[in-house]
Design a protein around this motif. Structure first.
Motif, short mmCIF file in Angstrom:
data_model
loop_
_atom_site.label_atom_id
_atom_site.label_comp_id
_atom_site.label_asym_id
_atom_site.label_seq_id
_atom_site.Cartn_x
_atom_site.Cartn_y
_atom_site.Cartn_z
N UNK A 151 0.86 -1.18 0.00
CA UNK A 151 0.00 0.00 0.00
C UNK A 151 0.89 1.23 0.00
N UNK A 152 0.48 2.26 -0.72
CA UNK A 152 1.23 3.52 -0.67
C UNK A 152 1.21 4.06 0.76
N UNK A 153 2.22 4.79 1.13
CA UNK A 153 2.36 5.27 2.51
C UNK A 153 1.46 6.48 2.75
N UNK A 154 0.16 6.22 2.83
CA UNK A 154 -0.79 7.29 3.07
C UNK A 154 -0.72 7.72 4.54
N UNK A 155 -0.69 9.01 4.78
CA UNK A 155 -0.81 9.48 6.15
C UNK A 155 -2.28 9.54 6.50
N UNK A 156 -2.59 9.35 7.78
CA UNK A 156 -3.97 9.40 8.22
C UNK A 156 -4.18 10.66 9.04
N UNK A 157 -5.14 11.46 8.65
CA UNK A 157 -5.47 12.65 9.42
C UNK A 157 -6.27 12.26 10.64
N UNK A 158 -6.48 13.22 11.53
CA UNK A 158 -7.32 12.97 12.71
C UNK A 158 -8.71 12.51 12.27
N UNK A 159 -9.30 13.19 11.30
CA UNK A 159 -10.64 12.85 10.85
C UNK A 159 -10.70 11.43 10.29
N UNK A 160 -9.71 11.07 9.46
CA UNK A 160 -9.69 9.74 8.87
C UNK A 160 -9.50 8.67 9.93
N UNK A 161 -8.58 8.91 10.87
CA UNK A 161 -8.34 7.96 11.94
C UNK A 161 -9.59 7.75 12.78
N UNK A 162 -10.25 8.86 13.15
CA UNK A 162 -11.45 8.75 13.97
C UNK A 162 -12.56 8.01 13.23
N UNK A 163 -12.73 8.31 11.94
CA UNK A 163 -13.76 7.64 11.16
C UNK A 163 -13.50 6.14 11.05
N UNK A 164 -12.25 5.76 10.83
CA UNK A 164 -11.91 4.34 10.76
C UNK A 164 -12.20 3.65 12.08
N UNK A 165 -11.86 4.30 13.19
CA UNK A 165 -12.17 3.74 14.52
C UNK A 165 -13.67 3.59 14.71
N UNK A 166 -14.41 4.63 14.36
CA UNK A 166 -15.84 4.64 14.62
C UNK A 166 -16.60 3.69 13.71
#
Length: 306
Positions: free
Chosen positions: A148-163
């Protein structure tokens, strides 16, 4: 506390856990949190043990992932703060454990006893669970097991993935609906969802490269097909580990179908949205659906459906 947060942020950690808090926040503490966020740190905070809906800081601050507590069955603990600012909950409960000799701890000198029984509970025990899950999610992209390409995760993306990967506990806490975040954090689902999200981002990047004239259509189809195989591999791993029930298998022409969506034209967001919804229709897997949902937020396609 402000000095400790700033010092930690200066070391550039990916995640900072704050198992602390109270009903009042000083200006210095708020500035320290803002500084850590500016440094790119993901901050996880204990929602508090107020037994009610009191606002507890710093967990309630924007940009901080606020974590409440449930017991081993997913039931709300009696002490956890219930509030609209809570983002997610994690296990803590009331487990009592024998730990190290008191003589090896500061309190040992106070009580002057050789051993003690103590408990690690409260939302201070729940927030490290979520901080640890976030580290695993970031590691899923960094290890790059699925190319996978080394995508950074923003706060919003991280929270959405968790939720979006959380376990629904609304039936166990009916009187706290909307006050315990998205549900109970689910580590395996969050990690698998992060990997799938990374692949979906790769597919959208391939499409963007084609639209910019960087690759031919045939090359785009081949590259997308390779990424679809990565989704299948991640799915297979999830099944092997008991996280998913069935493997994802794409039809051979699926990559061509995506290319046909691109051929029909539209804005970049419209094309991204149609591709992701095509995946929604064809794949009945909660992890890929969660990942596609986060990707939809990433492309900000909501206006397209109004």
């Amino acid at each position: 506390m402000p000095e400790a947060i700033v010092d930690a942020a200066n070391d550039k950690p990916q995640v900072i856990n704050l198992s602390l808090g109270g009903g009042i926040l000083s200006t210095a503490e708020q500035k320290a949190i803002e500084y850590a966020l500016q440094q790119g740190c993901i901050i996880v905070g204990a929602a508090g043990n107020s037994f009610d809906s009191e606002t507890i800081y710093p967990a309630a601050l924007p940009g901080v992932i606020s974590v409440g507590a449930v017991d081993s069955t997913g039931m709300k603990t009696v002490y956890t703060t219930v509030h609209s600012t809570v983002d997610i909950v994690a296990p803590s409960g009331m487990a009592t454990t024998t730990v190290l000799p008191f003589a090896d701890t500061p309190r040992g000198f106070e009580r002057n006893v050789p051993w003690y029984e103590d408990s690690f509970n409260g939302t201070s025990g729940a927030s490290p669970h979520v901080a640890g899950i976030i580290v695993l999610m970031l590691q899923a992209l960094a290890i790059n097991e699925f190319n996978i390409a080394n995508h950074s995760l923003s706060y919003d993306e991280m929270l959405l993935l968790l939720q979006k990967s959380a376990v629904d506990i609304s039936d166990k806490s009916v009187y706290s609906t909307g006050l315990l975040g998205a549900g109970m954090a689910n580590a395996p689902a969050a990690v698998i969802g992060t990997s799938q999200y990374g692949v979906l981002r790769d597919i959208l990047d391939i499409v963007d490269t084609y639209l910019a004239g960087g690759v031919s259509r045939d090359k785009m189809v081949l590259q997308i097909n390779d990424k679809l195989k990565k989704i299948e591999l991640i799915s297979e791993k999830a099944v092997d580990k008991g996280i998913s029930r069935e493997k994802i298998l794409f039809e051979p022409e699926f990559a061509t179908q995506i290319a046909q969506i691109v051929d029909r034209g539209g804005s970049k967001d419209e094309i991204h949205t149609k591709i992701l919804f095509h995946l929604f229709k064809e794949v009945n897997d909660p992890h890929i659906i969660a990942a596609a949902g986060v990707a939809l937020e990433h492309v900000d396609s909501r206006a397209f459906f109004k």
